[in-house]
Design an enzyme around this catalytic site. Structure first.
Site, PDB file in Angstrom:
ATOM      1  N   ASN A  35      33.869 -32.227  24.763  1.00  0.00           N
ATOM      2  CA  ASN A  35      34.548 -32.994  25.814  1.00  0.00           C
ATOM      3  C   ASN A  35      33.699 -34.182  26.270  1.00  0.00           C
ATOM      4  O   ASN A  35      32.465 -34.106  26.325  1.00  0.00           O
ATOM      5  CB  ASN A  35      34.955 -32.101  26.998  1.00  0.00           C
TER       6      ASN A  35
ATOM      7  N   GLU B 262      33.734 -36.735  29.456  1.00  0.00           N
ATOM      8  CA  GLU B 262      34.328 -37.029  30.764  1.00  0.00           C
ATOM      9  C   GLU B 262      34.173 -38.497  31.126  1.00  0.00           C
ATOM     10  O   GLU B 262      33.491 -39.268  30.445  1.00  0.00           O
ATOM     11  CB  GLU B 262      33.703 -36.111  31.821  1.00  0.00           C
ATOM     12  N   ASN B 263      34.848 -38.865  32.236  1.00  0.00           N
ATOM     13  CA  ASN B 263      34.864 -40.257  32.668  1.00  0.00           C
ATOM     14  C   ASN B 263      34.872 -40.306  34.189  1.00  0.00           C
ATOM     15  O   ASN B 263      35.471 -39.430  34.832  1.00  0.00           O
ATOM     16  CB  ASN B 263      36.131 -40.929  32.098  1.00  0.00           C
ATOM     17  N   ALA B 264      34.250 -41.328  34.759  1.00  0.00           N
ATOM     18  CA  ALA B 264      34.237 -41.500  36.209  1.00  0.00           C
ATOM     19  C   ALA B 264      35.660 -41.607  36.757  1.00  0.00           C
ATOM     20  O   ALA B 264      35.926 -41.200  37.887  1.00  0.00           O
ATOM     21  CB  ALA B 264      33.427 -42.736  36.576  1.00  0.00           C
TER      22      ALA B 264
ATOM     23  N   GLU C  86      38.848 -30.289  22.075  1.00  0.00           N
ATOM     24  CA  GLU C  86      39.812 -30.060  20.989  1.00  0.00           C
ATOM     25  C   GLU C  86      40.349 -31.370  20.451  1.00  0.00           C
ATOM     26  O   GLU C  86      40.451 -31.588  19.250  1.00  0.00           O
ATOM     27  CB  GLU C  86      40.991 -29.220  21.497  1.00  0.00           C
TER      28      GLU C  86
HETATM   29  N1  THU Z   1      38.101 -29.009  28.697  1.00  0.00           N
HETATM   30  C1  THU Z   1      38.059 -29.050  27.336  1.00  0.00           C
HETATM   31  O1  THU Z   1      37.362 -29.876  26.741  1.00  0.00           O
HETATM   32  N2  THU Z   1      38.830 -28.163  26.654  1.00  0.00           N
HETATM   33  C2  THU Z   1      39.513 -27.126  27.221  1.00  0.00           C
HETATM   34  O2  THU Z   1      40.070 -26.321  26.498  1.00  0.00           O
HETATM   35  C3  THU Z   1      39.568 -27.004  28.675  1.00  0.00           C
HETATM   36  C4  THU Z   1      38.964 -28.116  29.438  1.00  0.00           C
HETATM   37  C5  THU Z   1      37.215 -29.916  29.439  1.00  0.00           C
HETATM   38  C6  THU Z   1      37.866 -31.064  30.136  1.00  0.00           C
HETATM   39  C7  THU Z   1      36.862 -31.343  31.251  1.00  0.00           C
HETATM   40  O3  THU Z   1      35.842 -32.168  30.752  1.00  0.00           O
HETATM   41  C8  THU Z   1      36.273 -29.990  31.568  1.00  0.00           C
HETATM   42  O4  THU Z   1      36.540 -29.174  30.431  1.00  0.00           O
HETATM   43  C9  THU Z   1      36.842 -29.336  32.825  1.00  0.00           C
HETATM   44  O5  THU Z   1      38.220 -29.277  32.775  1.00  0.00           O
END
Ligand code: THU
Length: 126
Positions: A42, A44-46, A55
């Protein structure tokens, strides 16, 4: 199917996560029809909504490498609804396997159909 290499890659990919806001690191690994495995984590972003899940990062890496049919995915968390729909684009719901893996020994396997029933896919637009 031997899930071990796929699970190992998903666990390894968790270390690549960029998750400064949630501190929630997720790793994923996709097995494509070619036999190759693609990883993602994953990012993330500000602006929170711009975050991309592990995924989708793995699936997009596979598709950007030329893959169009995916066989299975291992992921360290249960996939969100958006990611299930993205899997649907490149997978047969009856045979595509989603391996939710906490460790090499602790995992559960679902078909995409089980996690996304009555789904909408590309053939509806053909
Ligand atoms: N997240 C995933 O990458 N996959 C998942 O199956 C559930 C959630 C990430 C998104 C975000 O960066 C963090 O987990 C919290 O939701």
């Amino acid at each position: 199917m031997d899930y071990a290499p796929l699970i190992a890659k998903s666990l390894e990919m968790r270390k690549a996560a960029y998750a400064p806001y949630s501190q929630f690191s997720v790793g994923a690994a996709v097995l494509a029809e070619s036999g190759r495995i693609y990883g993602g984590a994953n990012v993330e972003n500000a602006s929170y909504g711009a975050t991309v899940c592990a995924e989708r990062a793995a699936i997009f890496a596979a598709v950007n490498a030329g893959e169009r049919k995916l066989r299975a995915i291992a992921v360290t968390e249960t996939p969100c609804g958006v990611c299930r729909q993205v899997m649907r684009e490149f997978a047969d719901p009856k045979s595509f396997e989603i391996v939710v893996a906490k460790s090499a020994a602790d995992f559960r396997v679902f078909t995409l159909e089980a996690l996304l029933p009555e789904s909408f896919g590309p053939e509806a637009l053909a």
